[in-house]
Design a protein around this motif. Structure first.
Motif, PDB file in Angstrom:
ATOM      1  N   SER A   3      46.411  47.226  35.754  1.00 58.94           N
ATOM      2  CA  SER A   3      45.393  46.588  34.913  1.00 58.94           C
ATOM      3  C   SER A   3      44.227  46.153  35.773  1.00 58.94           C
ATOM      4  O   SER A   3      44.397  45.716  36.899  1.00 58.94           O
ATOM      5  CB  SER A   3      45.969  45.369  34.206  1.00 58.94           C
ATOM      6  OG  SER A   3      46.971  45.757  33.314  1.00 58.94           O
ATOM      7  N   ARG A   4      43.031  46.241  35.223  1.00 57.02           N
ATOM      8  CA  ARG A   4      41.834  45.810  35.933  1.00 57.02           C
ATOM      9  C   ARG A   4      41.468  44.381  35.600  1.00 57.02           C
ATOM     10  O   ARG A   4      40.818  43.696  36.383  1.00 57.02           O
ATOM     11  CB  ARG A   4      40.670  46.729  35.596  1.00 57.02           C
ATOM     12  CG  ARG A   4      40.916  48.145  36.082  1.00 57.02           C
ATOM     13  CD  ARG A   4      39.753  49.011  35.819  1.00 57.02           C
ATOM     14  NE  ARG A   4      38.691  48.662  36.757  1.00 57.02           N
ATOM     15  CZ  ARG A   4      37.485  49.195  36.704  1.00 57.02           C
ATOM     16  NH1 ARG A   4      37.190  50.058  35.777  1.00 57.02           N
ATOM     17  NH2 ARG A   4      36.582  48.844  37.575  1.00 57.02           N
ATOM     18  N   VAL A   6      42.555  40.774  32.771  1.00 54.19           N
ATOM     19  CA  VAL A   6      43.196  40.122  31.627  1.00 54.19           C
ATOM     20  C   VAL A   6      42.215  39.049  31.168  1.00 54.19           C
ATOM     21  O   VAL A   6      41.807  38.196  31.952  1.00 54.19           O
ATOM     22  CB  VAL A   6      44.552  39.477  32.013  1.00 54.19           C
ATOM     23  CG1 VAL A   6      45.119  38.693  30.840  1.00 54.19           C
ATOM     24  CG2 VAL A   6      45.522  40.529  32.488  1.00 54.19           C
TER      25      VAL A   6
END
Length: 74
Positions: A3-4, A6
Motif C-alpha cells: 500500500s502507498r 492509508v
C-alpha cells in the motif's frame, strides 16, 4: 505491491477521490486534510515539502503518519 497510503477521515474533511492524484499519480495533495494519513516515500517527502504545517511521526517500516494537529494514537 505494498500500500502507498492509508487515509483516515472520520469527520469527512476530504472526499476519498481527492487523494487519487496524490497517492496514485504523484500529483498534488488536496487542500482539505483528514484526521490521519499514513504514507510511504516518495509521497511522505512530498507532503513534508508541500504542507510543512502538518505534524509527522515516523512509525517504522518506511511509513510516516501525518496529521493536521498533534499526532495522537487512533
Amino acid at each position: 505491491m505494498p500500500s502507498r497510503a492509508v487515509i483516515v477521515d472520520r469527520d469527512g474533511e476530504s472526499d476519498p477521490e481527492d487523494w487519487d492524484s496524490a497517492v496514485l499519480y504523484d500529483g498534488e495533495s488536496p487542500s482539505h486534510f483528514p484526521d490521519r494519513v499514513l504514507v510511504r516515500d516518495p509521497l511522505a517527502e512530498r507532503l513534508r515539502r508541500s504542507s510543512p504545517e502538518l505534524r509527522s511521526e515516523e512509525t517504522g517500516g518506511g511509513l510516516t503518519l501525518f496529521a493536521p494537529g498533534p499526532v495522537r494514537p487512533l
